[in-house]
Design a protein around this motif. Structure first.
Motif, PDB file in Angstrom:
ATOM      1  N   SER A  21      40.702 -30.672  10.039  1.00  9.18           N
ATOM      2  CA  SER A  21      39.891 -31.522  10.916  1.00  9.18           C
ATOM      3  C   SER A  21      40.386 -32.971  10.891  1.00  9.18           C
ATOM      4  N   PHE A  22      40.972 -33.394   9.769  1.00  7.65           N
ATOM      5  CA  PHE A  22      41.464 -34.772   9.700  1.00  7.65           C
ATOM      6  C   PHE A  22      42.582 -35.003  10.722  1.00  7.65           C
ATOM      7  N   SER A  23      43.489 -34.025  10.867  1.00  8.48           N
ATOM      8  CA  SER A  23      44.574 -34.238  11.827  1.00  8.48           C
ATOM      9  C   SER A  23      44.106 -34.009  13.264  1.00  8.48           C
ATOM     10  N   LEU A  24      43.117 -33.124  13.451  1.00 11.58           N
ATOM     11  CA  LEU A  24      42.606 -32.881  14.809  1.00 11.58           C
ATOM     12  C   LEU A  24      41.915 -34.112  15.380  1.00 11.58           C
ATOM     13  N   MET A  25      41.324 -34.893  14.464  1.00 10.57           N
ATOM     14  CA  MET A  25      40.524 -36.053  14.866  1.00 10.57           C
ATOM     15  C   MET A  25      41.260 -36.975  15.830  1.00 10.57           C
ATOM     16  N   SER A  26      42.574 -37.137  15.597  1.00  2.81           N
ATOM     17  CA  SER A  26      43.306 -38.056  16.470  1.00  2.81           C
ATOM     18  C   SER A  26      44.419 -37.363  17.245  1.00  2.81           C
ATOM     19  N   LEU A  27      44.263 -36.050  17.434  1.00  6.60           N
ATOM     20  CA  LEU A  27      45.243 -35.306  18.231  1.00  6.60           C
ATOM     21  C   LEU A  27      45.156 -35.766  19.697  1.00  6.60           C
ATOM     22  N   SER A  28      46.302 -35.933  20.342  1.00 11.07           N
ATOM     23  CA  SER A  28      46.285 -36.420  21.724  1.00 11.07           C
ATOM     24  C   SER A  28      45.724 -35.353  22.665  1.00 11.07           C
ATOM     25  N   THR A  29      45.203 -35.813  23.791  1.00 15.48           N
ATOM     26  CA  THR A  29      44.686 -34.893  24.811  1.00 15.48           C
ATOM     27  C   THR A  29      45.796 -33.957  25.278  1.00 15.48           C
ATOM     28  N   ALA A  30      46.990 -34.502  25.463  1.00 13.68           N
ATOM     29  CA  ALA A  30      48.110 -33.684  25.940  1.00 13.68           C
ATOM     30  C   ALA A  30      48.405 -32.549  24.966  1.00 13.68           C
ATOM     31  N   LYS A  31      48.366 -32.845  23.676  1.00 12.79           N
ATOM     32  CA  LYS A  31      48.662 -31.822  22.681  1.00 12.79           C
ATOM     33  C   LYS A  31      47.562 -30.757  22.668  1.00 12.79           C
ATOM     34  N   LYS A  32      46.304 -31.207  22.749  1.00 14.96           N
ATOM     35  CA  LYS A  32      45.204 -30.236  22.760  1.00 14.96           C
ATOM     36  C   LYS A  32      45.328 -29.311  23.969  1.00 14.96           C
ATOM     37  N   ASN A  33      45.642 -29.890  25.115  1.00 14.45           N
ATOM     38  CA  ASN A  33      45.784 -29.066  26.322  1.00 14.45           C
ATOM     39  C   ASN A  33      46.974 -28.117  26.229  1.00 14.45           C
ATOM     40  N   ALA A  34      48.047 -28.598  25.601  1.00 14.80           N
ATOM     41  CA  ALA A  34      49.218 -27.725  25.433  1.00 14.80           C
ATOM     42  C   ALA A  34      48.848 -26.508  24.587  1.00 14.80           C
ATOM     43  N   VAL A  35      48.070 -26.737  23.537  1.00 13.49           N
ATOM     44  CA  VAL A  35      47.650 -25.611  22.690  1.00 13.49           C
ATOM     45  C   VAL A  35      46.797 -24.637  23.503  1.00 13.49           C
ATOM     46  N   LEU A  36      45.874 -25.166  24.302  1.00 16.77           N
ATOM     47  CA  LEU A  36      44.997 -24.291  25.096  1.00 16.77           C
ATOM     48  C   LEU A  36      45.814 -23.406  26.045  1.00 16.77           C
ATOM     49  N   LEU A  37      46.799 -24.019  26.706  1.00 13.66           N
ATOM     50  CA  LEU A  37      47.618 -23.240  27.639  1.00 13.66           C
ATOM     51  C   LEU A  37      48.508 -22.244  26.900  1.00 13.66           C
ATOM     52  N   ARG A  38      48.924 -22.614  25.692  1.00 13.25           N
ATOM     53  CA  ARG A  38      49.727 -21.705  24.874  1.00 13.25           C
ATOM     54  C   ARG A  38      48.881 -20.492  24.478  1.00 13.25           C
ATOM     55  N   ILE A  39      47.630 -20.717  24.126  1.00 10.95           N
ATOM     56  CA  ILE A  39      46.754 -19.579  23.789  1.00 10.95           C
ATOM     57  C   ILE A  39      46.617 -18.660  25.011  1.00 10.95           C
ATOM     58  N   ALA A  40      46.423 -19.283  26.184  1.00  8.78           N
ATOM     59  CA  ALA A  40      46.283 -18.486  27.411  1.00  8.78           C
ATOM     60  C   ALA A  40      47.532 -17.641  27.651  1.00  8.78           C
ATOM     61  N   ALA A  41      48.701 -18.251  27.466  1.00  8.78           N
ATOM     62  CA  ALA A  41      49.956 -17.529  27.689  1.00  8.78           C
ATOM     63  C   ALA A  41      50.099 -16.374  26.698  1.00  8.78           C
ATOM     64  N   LEU A  42      49.724 -16.610  25.455  1.00  5.48           N
ATOM     65  CA  LEU A  42      49.858 -15.557  24.438  1.00  5.48           C
ATOM     66  C   LEU A  42      48.863 -14.415  24.676  1.00  5.48           C
ATOM     67  N   LEU A  43      47.670 -14.758  25.159  1.00  5.51           N
ATOM     68  CA  LEU A  43      46.701 -13.695  25.480  1.00  5.51           C
ATOM     69  C   LEU A  43      47.287 -12.771  26.542  1.00  5.51           C
ATOM     70  N   GLU A  44      47.937 -13.394  27.523  1.00  3.59           N
ATOM     71  CA  GLU A  44      48.571 -12.629  28.588  1.00  3.59           C
ATOM     72  C   GLU A  44      49.715 -11.769  28.025  1.00  3.59           C
ATOM     73  N   ALA A  45      50.561 -12.403  27.228  1.00  2.14           N
ATOM     74  CA  ALA A  45      51.745 -11.708  26.710  1.00  2.14           C
ATOM     75  C   ALA A  45      51.387 -10.617  25.700  1.00  2.14           C
ATOM     76  N   GLU A  46      50.320 -10.827  24.941  1.00  2.00           N
ATOM     77  CA  GLU A  46      49.989  -9.904  23.842  1.00  2.00           C
ATOM     78  C   GLU A  46      48.794  -9.011  24.177  1.00  2.00           C
ATOM     79  N   LYS A  47      48.550  -8.846  25.482  1.00  2.00           N
ATOM     80  CA  LYS A  47      47.417  -8.053  25.925  1.00  2.00           C
ATOM     81  C   LYS A  47      47.388  -6.673  25.269  1.00  2.00           C
ATOM     82  N   GLU A  48      48.572  -6.051  25.213  1.00  2.00           N
ATOM     83  CA  GLU A  48      48.628  -4.689  24.679  1.00  2.00           C
ATOM     84  C   GLU A  48      48.218  -4.632  23.213  1.00  2.00           C
ATOM     85  N   TYR A  49      48.767  -5.575  22.455  1.00  2.00           N
ATOM     86  CA  TYR A  49      48.428  -5.658  21.024  1.00  2.00           C
ATOM     87  C   TYR A  49      46.919  -5.859  20.847  1.00  2.00           C
TER      88      TYR A  49
END
Lengths: 421, 421
Positions: A21-49
């Protein structure tokens, strides 16, 4: 596992979450959004798993004899995975609530004092069968800069562990602390007991599920809890109601999705309209499969109605059942709501300006409505973008909780050497 | 009294408070202010009665061997009564926080959705020796439209009952429900246990006093609790500090009132300034009677310093003692504060713009300050007008709690017949 071996496991998870939580506190908006889109991409890619792991839960659930409704909630179908992906993109598009400084004032001694919106820190989510909550909650907590500890239902364990792997891969690939979202891989309830004592690491607990689970969490936790026990929502049809508005609103509130917390559970009719309107609305509700239970005055108007029993008043049916009572006035309606309501959602149907104002001002509920369906008490519907739950706790949040409710405000003080005299 | 006879007494008090809260919810500002001024007038008129009752507590306290400090806190001297009266007038002059609707938006379906500031409902205050809290807390709760249940220390029982009589006379004379403020006239701790289970009637508990009392309340309560356990506040003297600002700020934070929660308990010196500045500040603090305890690096610079023991780090002295440590960087200072701070108040002394911004953003405390004394973390000093306590809970309130923190926001929805699709 006995408690003594569980303690160090839960303790480690909680400590890691605090550290993340200490590092998340000052994480940039761009980085947070990049993580969100990465999760979305992985959900798509790993649907079968994901679906392979989900199948294990579904098979075990069938063996255990879970109801069809439970199995439906458990299933990570194509449609559910697609909606998780849409949800991630929506959270990505929401404004970042962290970092704004509001209400900055200059004090007489020259100090500049403002209030900065900051993450809460570490949030623990405790929920039941739906594994999609794992992704939805992680996304909202991340966007608000919080670490999250997720504890889903035992029947969804394989699914939740699979989703946790996706989350952690996304964090790792974006260079974010992998402990930003952790799933507790232990199904024993003792694990929850231990977690609820860790107030030095966890700032907030949000339980979602049946009243039993929520009461257990509230009674056990040393950490603040945001929750609602249940939704016993009412509509009061005032003497000055436009009955053409009343009928569709009542039907929508009761019938559209009867199993949710903002569905209608009790109908109050002003005596001036009851005689003429009760037969009309009873007929409409009956056509929609709703079983009505009435007070003695209702039964004098419609003798064929089922009489309400003592335990019908204030009951959360979550079903196509509805209790109806005739009242003499707004005062009587308010007294009834004070006694039987759950401070969730209360609505009035009226064309009278003063009555509407009085209802809005004097009814104590997380959402009070005039001429609208109780079903609108929902974060998306009320404009929060997304919601992590609904609180009737009053403290911190009253009603749907969105990103802003996952943050708090600290005081920031800019001085030039001031001391206190 | 055994628990079985206490339960109905506490239950009645809590139920009466809930009932009173319904009428307080929409009490006009004029009426609330009239009550506040009536209380002030009665305190003035009944000074002798109050002091006679207070004398009983003081006599009993002396017999029980209370310390002089405790007896001082207990005394309702002329000056203390005068300050209670001033406090009432100040609360009277503050804007009424109740009723404003903010952030009103029109949704795409035409619904108007806003958030109305409303009272919390019923607040329980649990505090120790100072009987003036009885009046201060009642005034703030009333102005915010809340009923309050007051549970002061057993050593102040006569004083608190006398003050409760004044409150209730003022309510009666103004035609307000007398149960708007009730004192629990039972000194047994069991009474508190019972009260802390009554979440159906009480919305918030605020404990004020020693860490033992506050931990007991947090562990026992089913009702949300706002509190801080302690104030372990730090000042970090950065390498770019203006040392002419540092010295008066450090002295003020440590010496002006060492027994309070926003006093300085730990000093962090950047290694770049330590060599030259430690002797200077040690000398100044010594002249003011402060006993310094230093880390090994401090002792190399000032060998005559007392060495800090393991339990000195993170300790709340509430006394003229101070622990000092030399750190290599802002990062190291932050890690120290994360480990030893209490999320109460943290300050930096620096002239460096980027360092100041980084400190403000990344330090997690209810108030973070640049170039100002930690003593400013106080509701009056930060512009709230008055405070009912300081919260480090993060939920609902983080920092001093004023009138706004004694309210919550409910959703209000103005529709024209909308239903959910």
């Amino acid at each position: 596992m006995d408690s003594s071996s569980l303690v160090p496991i839960i303790d480690t998870i909680a400590r890691q979450a605090r550290q993340a939580s200490f590092s998340l506190m000052s994480l940039s908006t761009a980085k947070k959004n990049a993580v969100l889109l990465r999760i979305a991409a992985l959900l798509e890619a790993e649907k079968e798993y994901i679906q392979t792991e989900n199948d294990k839960d579904l098979r075990l659930g069938k063996e255990k004899g879970l109801s069809t409704a439970m199995l439906n909630r458990l299933e990570l179908s194509e449609a559910v995975i697609a909606s998780m992906i849409v949800g991630l993109r929506e959270v990505c598009a929401l404004p970042d609530p962290v970092g704004a400084i509001r209400d900055m004032v200059k004090r007489p001694n020259g100090l500049l004092v403002g209030r900065m919106q900051v993450p809460l820190g570490v949030i623990a989510m405790i929920y039941e069968s739906r594994p999609n909550v794992t992704i939805d909650a992680a996304a909202l907590c991340l966007k608000a800069g919080n670490a999250v500890i997720l504890r889903g239902g035992s029947e969804a364990l394989h699914s939740n562990i699979a989703l946790a792997r996706i989350l952690q891969r996304a964090f790792a690939e974006e260079g974010v602390d992998e402990n930003a979202a952790q799933v507790i891989p232990i199904t024993e309830r003792k694990a929850v007991n231990i977690m609820l004592q860790q107030e030095q690491y966890i700032d907030l607990v949000i339980p979602r599920g049946g009243e039993g689970l929520i009461r257990f969490v509230t009674e056990t936790s040393k950490i603040p809890v945001l929750k609602h026990y249940k939704g016993v929502c009412h509509i009061f049809v005032d003497k000055d109601a436009d009955l053409h508005k009343a009928t569709p609103i009542i039907l929508n509130a009761k019938v559209q999705r009867p199993g949710v917390c903002n569905a209608l559970e009790g109908l109050l009719l002003h005596q001036a309209v009851a005689e003429s309107y009760l037969p009309v609305i009873a007929d409409e509700l009956g056509k929609n499969g709703v079983e009505l239970r009435g007070c003695p005055r209702c039964l004098r108007i419609l003798p064929q109605l089922t009489a309400a029993g003592d335990d019908d008043w204030g009951r959360e049916y979550l079903d196509l059942k509805l209790v109806v009572r005739i009242v003499d006035s707004l005062d009587e309606a308010r007294t009834y709501i004070q006694q039987y309501g759950s401070q969730h959602t209360e609505a009035i149907i009226t064309e009278n300006y003063s009555t509407a104002q009085e209802f809005i001002t004097t009814i104590d509920a997380s959402a009070v409505m005039v001429n609208a369906s109780t079903r609108f008490n929902d974060g998306g519907q009320l404009g929060l973008g997304a919601e992590i739950g609904i609180s009737t706790t009053k403290l911190h949040a009253y009603g749907p909780m969105g990103l802003e409710e996952l943050t708090t405000r600290k005081f920031v003080v800019f001085g030039q050497g001031q001391v206190r005299s």
